[in-house]
Design a protein around this motif. Structure first.
Motif, PDB file in Angstrom:
ATOM      1  N   LEU A 178       0.856  -1.190   0.000  1.00 46.65           N
ATOM      2  CA  LEU A 178       0.000   0.000   0.000  1.00 46.65           C
ATOM      3  C   LEU A 178       0.891   1.238   0.000  1.00 46.65           C
ATOM      4  N   THR A 179       0.761   2.067  -1.012  1.00 47.01           N
ATOM      5  CA  THR A 179       1.610   3.255  -1.112  1.00 47.01           C
ATOM      6  C   THR A 179       1.099   4.357  -0.186  1.00 47.01           C
ATOM      7  N   TRP A 180       2.006   5.257   0.190  1.00 47.45           N
ATOM      8  CA  TRP A 180       1.590   6.382   1.017  1.00 47.45           C
ATOM      9  C   TRP A 180       0.581   7.246   0.266  1.00 47.45           C
ATOM     10  N   LYS A 181       0.712   7.353  -1.040  1.00 45.92           N
ATOM     11  CA  LYS A 181      -0.253   8.136  -1.814  1.00 45.92           C
ATOM     12  C   LYS A 181      -1.662   7.588  -1.641  1.00 45.92           C
ATOM     13  N   LEU A 182      -1.831   6.272  -1.762  1.00 51.68           N
ATOM     14  CA  LEU A 182      -3.154   5.675  -1.599  1.00 51.68           C
ATOM     15  C   LEU A 182      -3.631   5.760  -0.152  1.00 51.68           C
ATOM     16  N   GLU A 183      -2.739   5.480   0.799  1.00 52.43           N
ATOM     17  CA  GLU A 183      -3.118   5.503   2.212  1.00 52.43           C
ATOM     18  C   GLU A 183      -3.484   6.918   2.652  1.00 52.43           C
ATOM     19  N   HIS A 184      -2.683   7.890   2.255  1.00 49.77           N
ATOM     20  CA  HIS A 184      -2.940   9.276   2.636  1.00 49.77           C
ATOM     21  C   HIS A 184      -4.224   9.797   2.005  1.00 49.77           C
ATOM     22  N   SER A 185      -4.490   9.413   0.764  1.00 46.78           N
ATOM     23  CA  SER A 185      -5.713   9.856   0.097  1.00 46.78           C
ATOM     24  C   SER A 185      -6.949   9.355   0.832  1.00 46.78           C
ATOM     25  N   ALA A 186      -6.942   8.071   1.238  1.00 43.49           N
ATOM     26  CA  ALA A 186      -8.082   7.514   1.953  1.00 43.49           C
ATOM     27  C   ALA A 186      -8.249   8.178   3.316  1.00 43.49           C
ATOM     28  N   TRP A 187      -7.154   8.408   3.998  1.00 44.71           N
ATOM     29  CA  TRP A 187      -7.169   9.063   5.308  1.00 44.71           C
ATOM     30  C   TRP A 187      -7.735  10.474   5.186  1.00 44.71           C
ATOM     31  N   GLN A 219       3.999   2.119   3.417  1.00 40.27           N
ATOM     32  CA  GLN A 219       5.153   2.259   2.529  1.00 40.27           C
ATOM     33  C   GLN A 219       6.424   2.544   3.310  1.00 40.27           C
ATOM     34  N   ALA A 220       6.351   3.462   4.274  1.00 42.30           N
ATOM     35  CA  ALA A 220       7.549   3.832   5.027  1.00 42.30           C
ATOM     36  C   ALA A 220       8.047   2.668   5.873  1.00 42.30           C
ATOM     37  N   GLU A 221       7.145   1.969   6.551  1.00 44.01           N
ATOM     38  CA  GLU A 221       7.599   0.853   7.380  1.00 44.01           C
ATOM     39  C   GLU A 221       8.206  -0.256   6.534  1.00 44.01           C
ATOM     40  N   VAL A 222       7.561  -0.592   5.449  1.00 45.23           N
ATOM     41  CA  VAL A 222       8.095  -1.648   4.584  1.00 45.23           C
ATOM     42  C   VAL A 222       9.452  -1.235   4.025  1.00 45.23           C
TER      43      VAL A 222
END
Length: 298
Positions: A178-187, A219-222
């Motif tokens: 899961l990319t930060w772009k997708l995660e941040h957009s949903a958040w 993304q950052a943790e992975v």
């Protein structure tokens, strides 16, 4: 079971796994003649994230009992009709109703391992933080049998250590997640247009004081578990169907893989989110059926 059939393990939490990533993968694998076994922390049957099944509670009025059944945003964000149908069928399957426990899992019993995701911290943390499950995943990677991980399932892989090297099983591999772009957009969507009373619903882990935005994201943790940041792979700008793959507005299907993005590194398959799941599961099935010799990670 035929000689070409494989036994695949899908560990899941008791609550809040993603219904698309589990049920679509299960359906594709079983349709191809493979046997799927499930495991939960305590051996009790599991349940998917109810918001991802019904869509209720995702809209800005979702905290109001009389209005939450009216769905607009919820219709777009929940699992699609095909995935919901797969999940409804899965719920009646004996293998799903009688899971094993994480503690009793043995690497020798399975030909492949599939790690699904989910984002609701209420249920997912018991899966992502399980020491018995991490130990099993680490040993399974060391066996060089096929492994597939999608979304937060890649976090579980990143946290699992190889008994052989003591490092993350993803160290030396290339992966997506899961990319930060997708995660941040949903958040962001939840904060301003949806569950404003629970904006962290799409964030399994939130940043602590002093941490940069996204530090606790998938993304950052992975990426921190990899040899180098370039080993985290996302869709390259200019790639065919780039917008369809990267916008988060499209999901793949049995007949249309254009929105999907899947990575393969030797015997390891990874994908980003439920929108990749059909191609993800089909690619994993092809790897299982290819009979490739086990290869050492680079």
């Amino acid at each position: 079971m035929s000689a070409s059939s494989k036994i695949i393990l899908i560990p899941i939490p008791n609550l809040d796994f993603d219904p698309s990533e589990v049920a679509v993968s299960w359906r594709i694998l079983t349709e191809r003649g493979h046997t799927v076994v499930f495991a939960t922390p305590d051996g009790r049957p599991a349940a998917a994230d109810p918001l991802m099944v019904s869509g209720e509670g995702l809209d800005i009025w979702g905290f109001l009992p009389l209005l939450k059944k009216i769905k607009l945003l919820g219709l777009a964000l929940r699992a699609n009709a095909a995935a919901r149908a797969d999940y409804a069928t899965l719920q009646g399957e004996r293998a799903f109703q009688t899971p094993l426990t994480y503690a009793e899992l043995q690497v020798a019993d399975y030909d492949g391992l599939l790690l699904p995701g989910g984002h609701n911290s209420r249920g997912m943390r018991a899966y992502l933080e399980s020491q018995p499950l991490q130990h099993f995943v680490g040993a399974f990677f060391d066996s060089n049998k096929p492994v597939a991980a999608i979304c937060h399932g890649v976090v579980l892989a990143a946290r699992s250590r190889s008994p052989r090297t003591g490092k993350s099983v993803l160290y030396g591999r290339k992966t997506t997640a899961l990319t930060w772009k997708l995660e941040h957009s949903a958040w962001t969507l939840m904060k301003f247009c949806g569950r404003f009373w629970n904006p962290a619903y799409y964030r399994t882990y939130g940043e602590q004081a002093g941490e940069a935005a996204g530090y606790r994201g998938v993304q950052a943790e992975v990426t921190r578990a990899l040899v180098q940041s370039d080993d985290f792979i996302d869709v390259a700008p200019g790639a065919p169907d780039y917008f369809r793959k990267s916008s988060g507005l499209f999901r793949d299907s049995t007949h249309d893989s254009r929105p999907a993005f899947v990575m393969q590194d030797h015997n390891y398959i990874s994908a980003r989110w439920p929108g990749d799941v059909h191609l993800f599961a089909a690619t994993f099935a092809q790897l299982l059926e290819a009979g490739l010799p086990a290869s050492q990670p680079g």
